[in-house]
Design a protein around this motif. Structure first.
Motif, PDB file in Angstrom:
ATOM      1  N   LEU A  26      11.053  22.321  17.133  1.00  0.00           N
ATOM      2  CA  LEU A  26       9.627  22.065  16.939  1.00  0.00           C
ATOM      3  C   LEU A  26       9.252  20.706  17.511  1.00  0.00           C
ATOM      4  N   LEU A  27       8.028  20.602  18.000  1.00  0.00           N
ATOM      5  CA  LEU A  27       7.533  19.354  18.581  1.00  0.00           C
ATOM      6  C   LEU A  27       6.680  18.595  17.584  1.00  0.00           C
ATOM      7  N   GLU A  28       6.811  17.268  17.583  1.00  0.00           N
ATOM      8  CA  GLU A  28       5.897  16.426  16.817  1.00  0.00           C
ATOM      9  C   GLU A  28       4.566  16.390  17.563  1.00  0.00           C
ATOM     10  N   TYR A  29       3.534  15.910  16.890  1.00  0.00           N
ATOM     11  CA  TYR A  29       2.175  15.923  17.427  1.00  0.00           C
ATOM     12  C   TYR A  29       2.070  15.346  18.851  1.00  0.00           C
ATOM     13  N   ASP A  30       2.610  14.156  19.093  1.00  0.00           N
ATOM     14  CA  ASP A  30       2.450  13.526  20.412  1.00  0.00           C
ATOM     15  C   ASP A  30       3.057  14.362  21.540  1.00  0.00           C
ATOM     16  N   ARG A  31       4.205  14.958  21.305  1.00  0.00           N
ATOM     17  CA  ARG A  31       4.835  15.806  22.336  1.00  0.00           C
ATOM     18  C   ARG A  31       4.044  17.097  22.533  1.00  0.00           C
ATOM     19  N   PHE A  32       3.556  17.663  21.446  1.00  0.00           N
ATOM     20  CA  PHE A  32       2.699  18.852  21.523  1.00  0.00           C
ATOM     21  C   PHE A  32       1.443  18.538  22.336  1.00  0.00           C
ATOM     22  N   LYS A  33       0.776  17.433  22.003  1.00  0.00           N
ATOM     23  CA  LYS A  33      -0.446  17.031  22.709  1.00  0.00           C
ATOM     24  C   LYS A  33      -0.157  16.853  24.198  1.00  0.00           C
ATOM     25  N   GLY A  34       0.943  16.197  24.529  1.00  0.00           N
ATOM     26  CA  GLY A  34       1.313  16.009  25.931  1.00  0.00           C
ATOM     27  C   GLY A  34       1.511  17.326  26.658  1.00  0.00           C
ATOM     28  N   ALA A  35       2.171  18.271  26.013  1.00  0.00           N
ATOM     29  CA  ALA A  35       2.404  19.580  26.628  1.00  0.00           C
ATOM     30  C   ALA A  35       1.092  20.312  26.879  1.00  0.00           C
ATOM     31  N   ILE A  36       0.165  20.216  25.948  1.00  0.00           N
ATOM     32  CA  ILE A  36      -1.137  20.874  26.111  1.00  0.00           C
ATOM     33  C   ILE A  36      -1.918  20.233  27.254  1.00  0.00           C
ATOM     34  N   VAL A  37      -1.937  18.920  27.314  1.00  0.00           N
ATOM     35  CA  VAL A  37      -2.693  18.228  28.360  1.00  0.00           C
ATOM     36  C   VAL A  37      -2.118  18.558  29.737  1.00  0.00           C
ATOM     37  N   VAL A  38      -0.801  18.566  29.869  1.00  0.00           N
ATOM     38  CA  VAL A  38      -0.165  18.884  31.154  1.00  0.00           C
ATOM     39  C   VAL A  38      -0.503  20.308  31.578  1.00  0.00           C
ATOM     40  N   ARG A  39      -0.463  21.238  30.635  1.00  0.00           N
ATOM     41  CA  ARG A  39      -0.723  22.643  30.959  1.00  0.00           C
ATOM     42  C   ARG A  39      -2.197  23.005  30.892  1.00  0.00           C
ATOM     43  N   GLY A  40      -3.049  22.075  30.487  1.00  0.00           N
ATOM     44  CA  GLY A  40      -4.465  22.355  30.272  1.00  0.00           C
ATOM     45  C   GLY A  40      -5.160  23.013  31.438  1.00  0.00           C
ATOM     46  N   SER A  41      -4.846  22.628  32.642  1.00  0.00           N
ATOM     47  CA  SER A  41      -5.537  23.177  33.802  1.00  0.00           C
ATOM     48  C   SER A  41      -5.148  24.627  34.078  1.00  0.00           C
ATOM     49  N   THR A  42      -4.119  25.135  33.396  1.00  0.00           N
ATOM     50  CA  THR A  42      -3.750  26.531  33.599  1.00  0.00           C
ATOM     51  C   THR A  42      -4.170  27.420  32.444  1.00  0.00           C
ATOM     52  N   SER A  43      -4.865  26.857  31.441  1.00  0.00           N
ATOM     53  CA  SER A  43      -5.300  27.663  30.293  1.00  0.00           C
ATOM     54  C   SER A  43      -6.421  28.608  30.709  1.00  0.00           C
ATOM     55  N   ARG A  44      -6.654  29.608  29.896  1.00  0.00           N
ATOM     56  CA  ARG A  44      -7.696  30.589  30.180  1.00  0.00           C
ATOM     57  C   ARG A  44      -9.074  29.944  30.221  1.00  0.00           C
ATOM     58  N   CYS A  45      -9.312  28.921  29.411  1.00  0.00           N
ATOM     59  CA  CYS A  45     -10.613  28.235  29.438  1.00  0.00           C
ATOM     60  C   CYS A  45     -10.789  27.458  30.734  1.00  0.00           C
ATOM     61  N   GLU A  46      -9.772  26.683  31.071  1.00  0.00           N
ATOM     62  CA  GLU A  46      -9.865  25.767  32.209  1.00  0.00           C
ATOM     63  C   GLU A  46      -9.943  26.506  33.546  1.00  0.00           C
ATOM     64  N   THR A  47      -9.344  27.688  33.637  1.00  0.00           N
ATOM     65  CA  THR A  47      -9.354  28.407  34.923  1.00  0.00           C
ATOM     66  C   THR A  47     -10.586  29.261  35.098  1.00  0.00           C
ATOM     67  N   GLY A  48     -11.421  29.343  34.042  1.00  0.00           N
ATOM     68  CA  GLY A  48     -12.624  30.145  34.139  1.00  0.00           C
ATOM     69  C   GLY A  48     -12.407  31.605  33.767  1.00  0.00           C
ATOM     70  N   ALA A  49     -11.214  31.949  33.267  1.00  0.00           N
ATOM     71  CA  ALA A  49     -10.944  33.324  32.861  1.00  0.00           C
ATOM     72  C   ALA A  49     -11.770  33.716  31.650  1.00  0.00           C
ATOM     73  N   VAL A  50     -12.246  32.746  30.918  1.00  0.00           N
ATOM     74  CA  VAL A  50     -13.074  32.997  29.747  1.00  0.00           C
ATOM     75  C   VAL A  50     -14.401  32.304  29.952  1.00  0.00           C
ATOM     76  N   GLN A  51     -15.456  33.019  29.734  1.00  0.00           N
ATOM     77  CA  GLN A  51     -16.783  32.422  29.838  1.00  0.00           C
ATOM     78  C   GLN A  51     -17.450  32.487  28.489  1.00  0.00           C
ATOM     79  N   GLY A  52     -17.925  31.325  27.988  1.00  0.00           N
ATOM     80  CA  GLY A  52     -18.531  31.244  26.661  1.00  0.00           C
ATOM     81  C   GLY A  52     -19.932  31.652  26.589  1.00  0.00           C
TER      82      GLY A  52
END
Length: 153
Positions: A127-153
């Motif tokens: 399991l990851l502590e908060y800071d490592r989790f946050k880092g992983a999300i930020v690094v992968r953020g540009s490939t998420s469904r929101c960031e790539t435009g796969a989801v429109q709100g």
């Protein structure tokens, strides 16, 4: 007699009014299946992967359908590092709210926006502590469904 009844109701009325005020700390109620994510606009329906942020500056609450969306939103806020900022996440097994800054994160989960992390309250192998989790999300953020435009709100 009428006056006596009115006076008798006033204290009860004061209690009702006082109970309607909003708290300035802790998670708030989510209307599952109706409230929408403040990051991507999708309906929030899965308590085990939902999240809330409470701004430390004005105590405003933001709701999210996925832990990763909350992080991508948080890193863009000028109040992110404020000591009174709160992060609440759904326990990945029970859906109960836990402190997201103190939680531990397990990858490989099937989550609403495909960020892939669930939260648990206690440390364990892998399991990851908060800071490592946050880092992983930020690094992968540009490939998420929101960031790539796969989801429109």
């Amino acid at each position: 007699m009428t006056r006596r009844r009115f006076v008798g109701l006033v204290p009860g009325l004061a209690l009702v009014v006082a109970g309607c005020g909003q708290s300035t700390t802790g998670p708030v109620e989510v209307k599952w299946g109706r409230d929408t994510c403040d990051y991507c606009g999708m309906v929030i329906g899965e308590p085990r992967f939902a999240a809330q942020l409470r701004a430390g500056t004005n105590h405003k609450v933001y709701k999210f359908d996925d832990l990763g969306d909350a992080i991508l939103f948080l890193v863009k806020q000028d109040w992110a590092a404020h000591p009174a900022t709160e992060f609440w996440v759904g326990h990945m097994e029970t859906g109960a709210w836990i402190d997201g800054f103190k939680a531990f994160y397990k990858g490989g989960q099937r989550t609403p926006m495909a960020h892939g992390f669930g939260a648990l309250p206690a440390a364990a192998d892998g399991l990851l502590e908060y800071d490592r989790f946050k880092g992983a999300i930020v690094v992968r953020g540009s490939t998420s469904r929101c960031e790539t435009g796969a989801v429109q709100g």
